[in-house]
Design a protein around this motif. Structure first.
Motif, short mmCIF file in Angstrom:
data_model
loop_
_atom_site.label_atom_id
_atom_site.label_comp_id
_atom_site.label_asym_id
_atom_site.label_seq_id
_atom_site.Cartn_x
_atom_site.Cartn_y
_atom_site.Cartn_z
N ALA A 185 0.83 -1.21 0.00
CA ALA A 185 0.00 0.00 0.00
C ALA A 185 0.86 1.26 0.00
CB ALA A 185 -0.93 -0.01 1.22
N ALA A 186 1.97 1.22 0.75
CA ALA A 186 2.85 2.40 0.79
C ALA A 186 3.44 2.69 -0.58
CB ALA A 186 3.97 2.17 1.81
N LEU A 187 3.83 1.65 -1.29
CA LEU A 187 4.38 1.86 -2.63
C LEU A 187 3.35 2.48 -3.57
CD1 LEU A 187 6.44 -1.43 -3.16
CD2 LEU A 187 7.34 0.89 -2.83
N ILE A 188 2.11 2.00 -3.51
CA ILE A 188 1.05 2.55 -4.37
C ILE A 188 0.85 4.04 -4.08
CG2 ILE A 188 -1.42 2.48 -4.86
CD1 ILE A 188 -1.29 -0.55 -4.34
N THR A 189 0.78 4.40 -2.80
CA THR A 189 0.52 5.79 -2.43
C THR A 189 1.71 6.69 -2.75
OG1 THR A 189 -1.07 5.21 -0.72
CG2 THR A 189 0.04 7.33 -0.49
N LEU A 190 2.89 6.26 -2.37
CA LEU A 190 4.06 7.13 -2.53
C LEU A 190 4.42 7.35 -4.00
CD1 LEU A 190 6.29 5.81 0.41
CD2 LEU A 190 4.82 7.84 0.36
N TRP A 191 4.09 6.40 -4.86
CA TRP A 191 4.40 6.54 -6.28
C TRP A 191 3.24 7.11 -7.10
CZ3 TRP A 191 7.31 1.29 -7.53
CH2 TRP A 191 8.62 1.37 -6.99
N GLY A 192 2.01 6.84 -6.68
CA GLY A 192 0.87 7.21 -7.53
C GLY A 192 0.18 8.50 -7.18
N ALA A 193 0.32 8.97 -5.93
CA ALA A 193 -0.35 10.21 -5.53
C ALA A 193 0.52 11.42 -5.85
CB ALA A 193 -0.67 10.16 -4.03
N PRO A 194 -0.10 12.61 -5.99
CA PRO A 194 0.70 13.81 -6.22
C PRO A 194 1.71 14.02 -5.10
CG PRO A 194 -1.63 14.26 -6.51
CD PRO A 194 -1.54 12.89 -5.94
N GLN A 195 2.89 14.46 -5.44
CA GLN A 195 3.94 14.64 -4.43
C GLN A 195 3.54 15.72 -3.42
OE1 GLN A 195 7.02 12.78 -4.22
NE2 GLN A 195 5.59 11.58 -5.44
N ALA A 196 3.88 15.46 -2.18
CA ALA A 196 3.61 16.45 -1.14
C ALA A 196 4.55 17.63 -1.29
CB ALA A 196 3.79 15.82 0.25
N GLY A 197 4.07 18.81 -0.90
CA GLY A 197 4.90 20.01 -0.99
C GLY A 197 6.07 19.97 -0.02
N ALA A 198 7.07 20.79 -0.30
CA ALA A 198 8.24 20.87 0.57
C ALA A 198 7.86 21.53 1.90
CB ALA A 198 9.35 21.66 -0.11
N SER A 199 8.60 21.19 2.94
CA SER A 199 8.35 21.80 4.24
C SER A 199 8.76 23.28 4.21
CB SER A 199 9.14 21.07 5.33
OG SER A 199 10.52 21.07 5.02
N ALA A 200 8.05 24.08 4.99
CA ALA A 200 8.36 25.52 5.07
C ALA A 200 9.35 25.75 6.20
CB ALA A 200 7.08 26.30 5.34
N PRO A 201 10.28 26.68 6.03
CA PRO A 201 11.24 26.96 7.11
C PRO A 201 10.51 27.38 8.39
CG PRO A 201 11.87 28.08 5.07
CD PRO A 201 10.50 27.53 4.85
N ALA A 202 11.00 26.87 9.52
CA ALA A 202 10.37 27.19 10.80
C ALA A 202 10.68 28.62 11.19
CB ALA A 202 10.87 26.23 11.88
N ARG A 203 9.63 29.43 11.40
CA ARG A 203 9.82 30.82 11.81
C ARG A 203 9.47 31.02 13.29
NH1 ARG A 203 7.64 31.23 6.59
NH2 ARG A 203 9.07 32.24 5.12
N GLU A 204 8.95 29.99 13.92
CA GLU A 204 8.61 30.09 15.33
C GLU A 204 8.76 28.72 15.97
OE1 GLU A 204 4.65 31.56 15.24
OE2 GLU A 204 3.88 29.93 14.03
N ARG A 205 8.85 28.69 17.27
CA ARG A 205 9.06 27.45 17.99
C ARG A 205 7.83 26.56 17.89
NH1 ARG A 205 12.26 29.59 23.42
NH2 ARG A 205 14.10 30.37 22.31
N PRO A 206 8.03 25.23 18.04
CA PRO A 206 6.90 24.30 17.82
C PRO A 206 5.67 24.63 18.65
CG PRO A 206 8.96 23.09 18.04
CD PRO A 206 9.28 24.52 18.33
N TRP A 207 5.87 24.91 19.95
CA TRP A 207 4.69 25.11 20.78
C TRP A 207 3.93 26.39 20.42
CZ3 TRP A 207 9.70 24.69 22.61
CH2 TRP A 207 10.34 25.87 23.01
N VAL A 208 4.65 27.37 19.82
CA VAL A 208 3.97 28.60 19.39
C VAL A 208 3.07 28.30 18.19
CG1 VAL A 208 4.28 30.93 18.49
CG2 VAL A 208 5.83 30.05 20.26
N ALA A 209 3.60 27.55 17.22
CA ALA A 209 2.80 27.19 16.04
C ALA A 209 1.62 26.30 16.42
CB ALA A 209 3.69 26.47 15.02
N LEU A 210 1.85 25.37 17.35
CA LEU A 210 0.77 24.47 17.76
C LEU A 210 -0.31 25.23 18.53
CD1 LEU A 210 2.99 21.45 18.84
CD2 LEU A 210 1.50 21.56 16.84
#
Length: 422
Positions: A185-210
């Motif tokens: 199932a992982a192979l089907i999803t990772l190859w067949g679905a549109p690629q996920a976007g790149a991560s955005a640079p962190a501009r604030e600490r995790p607990w602030v964003a959460l």
């Protein structure tokens, strides 16, 4: 970020494929593990319920953190690839325990399996919300994922009884089959679905964003409703095997009945998609709550030999389950889409981190509430008696009805505040 062009059906189907093994993994933890560790390994129901609840305390930290990491550190696909081996190892050890396995074994393997599940599912859910381009497409993407998920739950429910006459060897063989299923199932999803976007640079600490994710009132209201519905649906899931054995008196029918429940959920997904086009997602979700209430009121009246009636109840409650699985995350995806996908600084991963936490906390609270209540009421698995049947009826059916009624009232009150597109 949403895709510029509409998704093709093969892309939507490929994305949904990974939902099958993830849902496959979730069902044994909350349906079969309590019975396996209580009946075969001799742990008390209170101990098992407490461990299920304790494992979720760890998730209180990891789920939102995994969401933030998917937003800001490496891509979602990398986190999913890293998570799947952890899930495979954890599930294998959990379902194939040694004969002398005790509370510590159960706790450690639960934490490992849940960490892998969290890391994978948070980023998988956020990926789906980001790839869909509009309200209708979001509903179809979520329905694809939950449809595959329901197929996975049907397989996990039916296979232990098919693979062996007893639960312990059946679950052990199930664990061996889970590993290749997860890989395919992982192979089907990772190859067949549109690629996920790149991560955005962190501009604030995790607990602030959460914390910023929780600053959106519509999101918090949706989380509350999702949590209430999750507890109401998970209490029957944690106690259904006991109910079938000691109220209906047909333990041999538990596998087929679970299959009816989840097949009805999968078959009803197109109905909820169509109904949400007519009534809106919130309106369709309220209809599903009413269906579930009717089903569990009926279940509270059953007794020994009422197998056919319970089969109908499984179909009705399964139909409602399909809406519970597909519509709330589609409403959340709409909320994120209304804010440009970022939720005023809170990325999809942060939002789905909280979402995943509430989903699993609901499951754990259900087990942590239902199993000790059965103990308190004097219920002992496998022993007949009117008192035991009454305890099961109260916990399995009456408690979910009260929770669903409360959730229905809140949904009606908040129906205009959950999202303009819902």
């Amino acid at each position: 970020m949403s895709q510029a062009r509409a998704l093709s059906m093969p892309q939507i189907v490929s994305y949904g494929a990974l939902g099958l093994p993830l849902a496959f993994a979730a069902l044994p933890i909350y349906v079969h593990v309590p019975k396996l560790y209580a009946d075969d390994l001799g742990l008390s129901l209170t101990v098992v319920g407490a461990i299920l609840l304790g494992a979720r305390v760890v998730d209180a930290v990891t789920d939102p953190l995994f969401g933030w990491l998917g937003d800001h550190v490496a891509s979602r696909l990398r986190w999913i690839v890293l998570a799947l081996p952890l899930l495979a190892v954890g599930m294998f050890g959990l379902l194939s325990p040694p004969g002398d396995a005790g509370p510590l074994w159960l706790l450690c393997l639960l934490v490992l399996a849940c960490a892998g599940y969290s890391m994978a599912s948070v980023n998988y859910h956020a990926w789906g919300a980001e790839m869909a381009g509009g309200p209708g497409e979001r509903t179809r993407v979520m329905a694809s994922r939950e449809g595959f998920g329901l197929v996975g739950v049907v397989m996990a429910a039916a296979l232990p009884g098919f693979l062996a006459d007893d639960i312990a060897p059946g679950l052990q063989r199930l664990a061996w089959g889970f590993i290749p299923l997860l890989g395919i199932a992982a192979l089907i999803t990772l190859w067949g679905a549109p690629q996920a976007g790149a991560s955005a640079p962190a501009r604030e600490r995790p607990w602030v964003a959460l914390r910023r994710a929780l600053a959106r009132p519509a999101f918090v209201r949706l989380l509350i409703l999702f949590g209430l519905g999750g507890i109401a649906a998970s209490i029957p899931a944690s106690t259904v095997l006991f109910f079938v054995e000691d109220v209906i008196g047909r333990p041999d029918a538990s596998g087929p009945l679970l299959a009816v429940y989840f097949v009805a959920g999968a078959a009803g997904l197109p109905v909820w998609v169509k109904l949400s086009d007519r009534l809106g997602k919130v309106g369709a979700w309220m209809v599903a709550m009413i269906v579930a209430i009717v089903a569990f009121v009926w279940a509270a009246m059953l007794g020994p030999g009422d197998l056919m009636a319970f089969g109908v109840i499984c179909a009705l409650s399964g139909l409602a389950l399909g809406a519970d699985l597909a519509l709330p995350p589609a409403i959340l995806a709409d909320q994120l889409g209304e804010r440009g996908g970022a939720g005023e600084g809170a990325g999809a991963g942060s939002s789905f981190g909280w979402w995943n936490l509430v989903a699993k906390a609901s499951l754990a609270l259900a087990a942590g509430l239902a199993l000790p209540l059965l103990d308190l009421f004097g219920y002992t698995p496998g022993r007949d008696g009117e008192a035991g049947r009454l305890a099961l009826a109260l916990v399995y059916a009456a408690l979910p009805v009260l929770l669903k009624l409360f959730a229905l009232g809140l949904t009606w009150h908040w129906r205009h505040q959950l999202g303009a597109k819902s």
